[in-house]
Enzyme design. Structure first.
Site, PDB file in Angstrom:
ATOM      1  N   HIS A   1       0.849  -1.202   0.000  1.00 11.89           N
ATOM      2  CA  HIS A   1       0.000   0.000   0.000  1.00 11.89           C
ATOM      3  C   HIS A   1       0.876   1.241   0.000  1.00 11.89           C
ATOM      4  O   HIS A   1       2.100   1.132   0.113  1.00 11.89           O
ATOM      5  CB  HIS A   1      -1.023  -0.004   1.139  1.00 11.89           C
ATOM      6  CG  HIS A   1      -0.452   0.064   2.532  1.00 11.89           C
ATOM      7  ND1 HIS A   1       0.358  -0.919   3.057  1.00 11.89           N
ATOM      8  CD2 HIS A   1      -0.594   0.999   3.518  1.00 11.89           C
ATOM      9  CE1 HIS A   1       0.682  -0.594   4.306  1.00 11.89           C
ATOM     10  NE2 HIS A   1       0.134   0.574   4.608  1.00 11.89           N
TER      11      HIS A   1
ATOM     12  N   HIS B   1       1.320   3.912   1.994  1.00 16.71           N
ATOM     13  CA  HIS B   1       1.811   4.666   3.154  1.00 16.71           C
ATOM     14  C   HIS B   1       3.337   4.802   3.127  1.00 16.71           C
ATOM     15  O   HIS B   1       4.041   3.869   2.710  1.00 16.71           O
ATOM     16  CB  HIS B   1       1.364   4.003   4.463  1.00 16.71           C
ATOM     17  CG  HIS B   1      -0.071   4.297   4.803  1.00 16.71           C
ATOM     18  ND1 HIS B   1      -0.823   3.523   5.662  1.00 16.71           N
ATOM     19  CD2 HIS B   1      -0.891   5.294   4.384  1.00 16.71           C
ATOM     20  CE1 HIS B   1      -2.042   4.032   5.762  1.00 16.71           C
ATOM     21  NE2 HIS B   1      -2.117   5.107   5.001  1.00 16.71           N
TER      22      HIS B   1
ATOM     23  N   ASP C   1       5.655   4.624   5.180  1.00 16.48           N
ATOM     24  CA  ASP C   1       6.516   3.647   5.858  1.00 16.48           C
ATOM     25  C   ASP C   1       6.550   2.302   5.121  1.00 16.48           C
ATOM     26  O   ASP C   1       7.138   1.334   5.611  1.00 16.48           O
ATOM     27  CB  ASP C   1       6.106   3.468   7.332  1.00 16.48           C
ATOM     28  CG  ASP C   1       4.687   2.975   7.504  1.00 16.48           C
ATOM     29  OD1 ASP C   1       3.785   3.473   6.799  1.00 16.48           O
ATOM     30  OD2 ASP C   1       4.470   2.088   8.352  1.00 16.48           O
ATOM     31  N   HIS C   2       5.940   2.261   3.938  1.00 18.09           N
ATOM     32  CA  HIS C   2       5.989   1.046   3.105  1.00 18.09           C
ATOM     33  C   HIS C   2       6.588   1.323   1.718  1.00 18.09           C
ATOM     34  O   HIS C   2       6.973   0.401   1.024  1.00 18.09           O
ATOM     35  CB  HIS C   2       4.592   0.430   2.986  1.00 18.09           C
ATOM     36  CG  HIS C   2       4.066   0.010   4.330  1.00 18.09           C
ATOM     37  ND1 HIS C   2       4.047  -1.293   4.751  1.00 18.09           N
ATOM     38  CD2 HIS C   2       3.619   0.755   5.377  1.00 18.09           C
ATOM     39  CE1 HIS C   2       3.594  -1.342   6.001  1.00 18.09           C
ATOM     40  NE2 HIS C   2       3.326  -0.111   6.403  1.00 18.09           N
TER      41      HIS C   2
ATOM     42  N   HIS D   1      -7.644  -0.814   5.558  1.00 21.61           N
ATOM     43  CA  HIS D   1      -6.581   0.048   6.094  1.00 21.61           C
ATOM     44  C   HIS D   1      -6.388   1.224   5.138  1.00 21.61           C
ATOM     45  O   HIS D   1      -6.412   2.381   5.537  1.00 21.61           O
ATOM     46  CB  HIS D   1      -5.303  -0.761   6.259  1.00 21.61           C
ATOM     47  CG  HIS D   1      -4.124   0.022   6.751  1.00 21.61           C
ATOM     48  ND1 HIS D   1      -4.056   0.535   8.021  1.00 21.61           N
ATOM     49  CD2 HIS D   1      -2.972   0.387   6.137  1.00 21.61           C
ATOM     50  CE1 HIS D   1      -2.909   1.182   8.163  1.00 21.61           C
ATOM     51  NE2 HIS D   1      -2.229   1.112   7.037  1.00 21.61           N
TER      52      HIS D   1
ATOM     53  N   ASP E   1      -0.220  -3.846   6.223  1.00 18.03           N
ATOM     54  CA  ASP E   1      -0.859  -3.362   7.452  1.00 18.03           C
ATOM     55  C   ASP E   1      -2.315  -3.819   7.546  1.00 18.03           C
ATOM     56  O   ASP E   1      -3.141  -3.149   8.174  1.00 18.03           O
ATOM     57  CB  ASP E   1      -0.815  -1.828   7.510  1.00 18.03           C
ATOM     58  CG  ASP E   1       0.587  -1.307   7.790  1.00 18.03           C
ATOM     59  OD1 ASP E   1       1.503  -2.118   8.021  1.00 18.03           O
ATOM     60  OD2 ASP E   1       0.760  -0.065   7.789  1.00 18.03           O
TER      61      ASP E   1
ATOM     62  N   HIS F   1       4.625  -4.721  10.393  1.00 14.55           N
ATOM     63  CA  HIS F   1       5.137  -4.114  11.633  1.00 14.55           C
ATOM     64  C   HIS F   1       5.360  -5.139  12.740  1.00 14.55           C
ATOM     65  O   HIS F   1       4.677  -6.158  12.794  1.00 14.55           O
ATOM     66  CB  HIS F   1       4.135  -3.078  12.180  1.00 14.55           C
ATOM     67  CG  HIS F   1       4.022  -1.845  11.357  1.00 14.55           C
ATOM     68  ND1 HIS F   1       4.763  -0.708  11.604  1.00 14.55           N
ATOM     69  CD2 HIS F   1       3.248  -1.565  10.286  1.00 14.55           C
ATOM     70  CE1 HIS F   1       4.438   0.229  10.714  1.00 14.55           C
ATOM     71  NE2 HIS F   1       3.520  -0.271   9.899  1.00 14.55           N
TER      72      HIS F   1
END
Ligand code: ZN
Ligand code: FE
Length: 253
Positions: free
Chosen positions: A54, A56, A58-59, A112, A131, A169
């Site tokens: 996805h 975001h 942090d990905h 999400h 996530d 995570h």
């Protein structure tokens, strides 16, 4: 073929999949470039692909720098191509794709985010859940409905039981604390928590989990369980109502 777990940022996991014979490699959800570059250089790998679950940061945070350095191709979901940085190959729900490393398929699992996918590599028995499904937890609902997230978790539930779950995570300990508040008599959960504590004490990631373990221990996959419903005071027997209550409780945990 091997999968290496790479710790990124504070609690993210990226995964490098590599072929020992050809040295070709792919990375799932590079949160940042540097830890990936270190591994690629140390092991003399050739990075061919980036796969994103996805959009975001942090990905996908490492996409740009990795692509510039290695000229690798970025793969993501068709409906998210406007917000996955530097995407080259966009795939549809249920689409299969084959490259020099492996064959894989993607499933659209919104909730999400609206464009979240999971990535399944059958030959590695591996499912990358980003996530959406965590070990003993699930992602927050940012862009979807409770029903969508519930349905997405049901999509994941249908993969073979011994599929390894590689999530985005290291939230497992906190998730286990939440599961215990509601499901404390579940012997499978208690046993799983022992294992988690041992791993964390040794500095070992709690991933991969297995779908088998998650089905038995992860409360978000057990919203059809009568004991859990009773514990939450839900009389309708409705699993979506149960899931909604669980998600709300977890948001404030
Ligand atoms: Zn996310
Ligand atoms: Fe994340």
């Amino acid at each position: 073929m091997k999968i290496k777990v790479i710790k990124c940022l504070t609690d993210n996991y990226s995964y490098i999949i590599f072929d020992e014979k050809t040295s070709f490699a792919a990375v799932v959800d590079p949160s940042e470039a540097d830890p990936i570059i270190n591994q690629i250089e140390q092991n003399n790998l050739v990075l061919k692909y980036i796969l994103n679950t996805h959009h975001h940061y942090d990905h996908v945070g490492g996409n740009k720098k990795l692509k510039e350095k290695y000229n690798c191709k970025v793969i993501g979901f068709e409906k998210d191509k406007h917000r996955i940085p530097d995407i080259d190959i966009s795939l549809k729900d249920n689409e299969k794709s084959k490259n020099e490393l492996f064959e894989f398929e993607v499933r659209h699992i919104p909730g999400h985010t609206s464009g979240h996918i999971c990535i399944y590599i059958k030959q590695l028995n591996a499912l990358f859940t980003g996530d959406t499904l965590f070990s003993l937890g699930c992602g927050r609902i940012f862009e979807g409905t409770y029903k969508e997230m519930y349905d997405s978790l049901n999509v994941i539930k249908k993969f073979p039981q011994y599929t390894k779950i590689y999530c985005g995570h290291e939230y497992t300990k906190k998730n286990s604390d939440f599961c215990l508040t509601i499901d404390k008599k579940n012997p499978n959960l208690i046993q799983k928590i022992d294992e988690i504590k041992r791993n964390l004490k040794n500095g070992t990631p709690t991933v991969p989990s297995t779908l088998h373990d998650e089905l038995k221990c992860n409360i978000f996959l057990r919203s059809d369980n009568a004991d859990i419903q009773k514990q939450l005071g839900i009389n309708s027997g409705n699993p979506i109502e149960t899931f909604t209550k669980l998600r709300d409780l977890k948001d404030n945990f």
